[in-house]
Scaffold this motif. Structure first.
Motif, mmCIF file in Angstrom:
data_model
loop_
_atom_site.group_PDB
_atom_site.id
_atom_site.type_symbol
_atom_site.label_atom_id
_atom_site.label_comp_id
_atom_site.label_asym_id
_atom_site.label_seq_id
_atom_site.Cartn_x
_atom_site.Cartn_y
_atom_site.Cartn_z
ATOM 1 N N ALA A 1 -22.999 -2.150 -24.197
ATOM 2 C CA ALA A 1 -23.208 -2.379 -25.631
ATOM 3 C C ALA A 1 -21.991 -3.083 -26.226
ATOM 4 O O ALA A 1 -20.858 -2.844 -25.814
ATOM 5 C CB ALA A 1 -23.437 -1.052 -26.344
ATOM 6 N N PRO A 2 -22.196 -3.954 -27.194
ATOM 7 C CA PRO A 2 -21.066 -4.624 -27.849
ATOM 8 C C PRO A 2 -20.329 -3.655 -28.767
ATOM 9 O O PRO A 2 -20.821 -2.562 -29.065
ATOM 10 C CB PRO A 2 -21.749 -5.741 -28.650
ATOM 11 N N PRO A 3 -19.158 -4.033 -29.235
ATOM 12 C CA PRO A 3 -18.424 -3.168 -30.177
ATOM 13 C C PRO A 3 -19.236 -2.899 -31.434
ATOM 14 O O PRO A 3 -20.055 -3.727 -31.858
ATOM 15 C CB PRO A 3 -17.172 -4.000 -30.496
ATOM 16 N N SER A 4 -19.004 -1.747 -32.029
ATOM 17 C CA SER A 4 -19.775 -1.366 -33.217
ATOM 18 C C SER A 4 -19.513 -2.313 -34.380
ATOM 19 O O SER A 4 -20.408 -2.540 -35.202
ATOM 20 C CB SER A 4 -19.433 0.078 -33.623
ATOM 21 N N GLY B 1 -22.866 -3.295 -32.459
ATOM 22 C CA GLY B 1 -23.166 -2.325 -31.418
ATOM 23 C C GLY B 1 -23.475 -0.959 -31.986
ATOM 24 O O GLY B 1 -23.439 -0.750 -33.206
ATOM 25 N N HIS C 1 -19.134 3.790 -30.983
ATOM 26 C CA HIS C 1 -18.501 3.088 -29.859
ATOM 27 C C HIS C 1 -17.807 1.855 -30.430
ATOM 28 O O HIS C 1 -18.338 0.743 -30.382
ATOM 29 C CB HIS C 1 -19.529 2.699 -28.804
ATOM 30 N N GLY D 1 -17.347 -0.762 -27.928
ATOM 31 C CA GLY D 1 -18.490 -0.952 -27.044
ATOM 32 C C GLY D 1 -18.473 -0.013 -25.853
ATOM 33 O O GLY D 1 -17.675 0.926 -25.777
ATOM 34 N N ALA E 1 -21.036 -8.465 -21.207
ATOM 35 C CA ALA E 1 -20.244 -7.561 -22.048
ATOM 36 C C ALA E 1 -18.768 -7.890 -21.862
ATOM 37 O O ALA E 1 -18.081 -7.265 -21.054
ATOM 38 C CB ALA E 1 -20.535 -6.101 -21.686
#
Length: 280
Positions: free
Chosen positions: A44-47, A51, A55, A58, A241
């Protein structure tokens, strides 16, 4: 202490302080368990880039929180590097003091040993030993520590040669002080500043070597997180990612940069000639 009040010094101290806090008490900073997996949230990408919440940097290929793994990864990387520098500094400073003070055959023998070890690339030496003996924490500390003493010995030896004929050293000899007392009581404290400054740069080098070993699979083995190991694992998924490799790399770079900046500040603060120039 005005050198420590500069913006560069303050920022560097904050970065190093956070790294040390992550080393000593990672649970205070990490938002998640570094080993907790969630395959539904993998890669998942950074929040802050859309994301999943919680996280911030990510997740990796197993859905583990990258920020938490970076924080816990500081423990292995910094503990090994700091312990290795302590060993290198202890051996190198002692050898340099004795060689520089005694001179003659002792000095010549130490110089030949230094030349022999420096003639062999450190990273290849460490890789060879670790590949044969294994990659335990103790092995890494000992191998890295023993590999770094020649640089300390050369610097301390040069500093001792420049001060061993000073009046206070001659006075100590004149009153019959033993050689070991002269070396460690009178000469040692006067070359301490050079040793401290060089230790900061050597710590940066040890961090880089440890990260390289982990990247090559010769450092601390999974599932224990290390910065170099995270980069190695994340490079396989760099197109999907990028955060899994980039942020551990940023952690290494920022820590090394901060340590080097502190080394520069210490050099300016401990060198009376530079302090005098600043005061004019």
């Amino acid at each position: 202490m005005r050198h420590l009040r500069s913006p560069v010094a303050v920022t560097s101290l904050i970065v190093v302080g956070l790294a040390l806090l992550a080393t000593l008490a990672p649970g205070l900073l990490a938002p998640h368990d570094p080993a907790e997996q969630s395959l539904l949230a993998r890669l998942a990408p950074p929040s802050f880039l859309g994301g999943p919440e919680g996280h911030f940097l990510g997740t990796d290929q197993l859905g583990r929180d990258i920020l938490s793994r970076i924080i816990y990864g500081a423990r292995a990387t910094l503990l090994i590097s700091i312990a290795a520098v302590v060993i290198s500094c202890s051996i190198g400073t002692t050898v340099g003091l004795v060689a520089g003070y005694n001179g003659g055959r002792t000095d010549a023998l130490v110089l030949r040993l230094i030349d022999m070890q420096l003639a062999f690339p450190v990273i290849l030496l460490v890789i060879a030993v670790v590949a044969v003996v294994g990659s335990s924490v103790l092995t890494l500390i000992v191998v890295l520590g023993v590999s770094g003493w020649p640089q300390f010995a050369r610097i301390v030896r040069a500093a001792v040669i420049s001060v061993r004929e000073m009046e206070y050293v001659e006075a100590a000899r004149a009153i019959g002080a033993p050689a070991m007392r002269v070396i460690f009581r009178h000469i040692g404290p006067n070359v301490l500043s050079a040793t401290i400054v060089f230790a900061t740069y050597e710590l940066s080098r040890m961090i880089l070597i440890e990260a390289t070993l982990s990247f090559l699979g010769l450092g601390i083995q999974p599932p224990t997180p290390t910065w170099g190991g995270m980069i190695s694992e994340g490079q396989k998924y760099i197109s999907l990612a990028w955060a899994a490799s980039v942020f551990p790399g940023i952690a290494i770079a920022s820590t090394i940069l901060a340590i080097n900046m502190i080394g520069d500040v210490l050099r300016d603060a401990l060198d009376p000639r530079l302090s005098g120039e600043d005061g004019r």
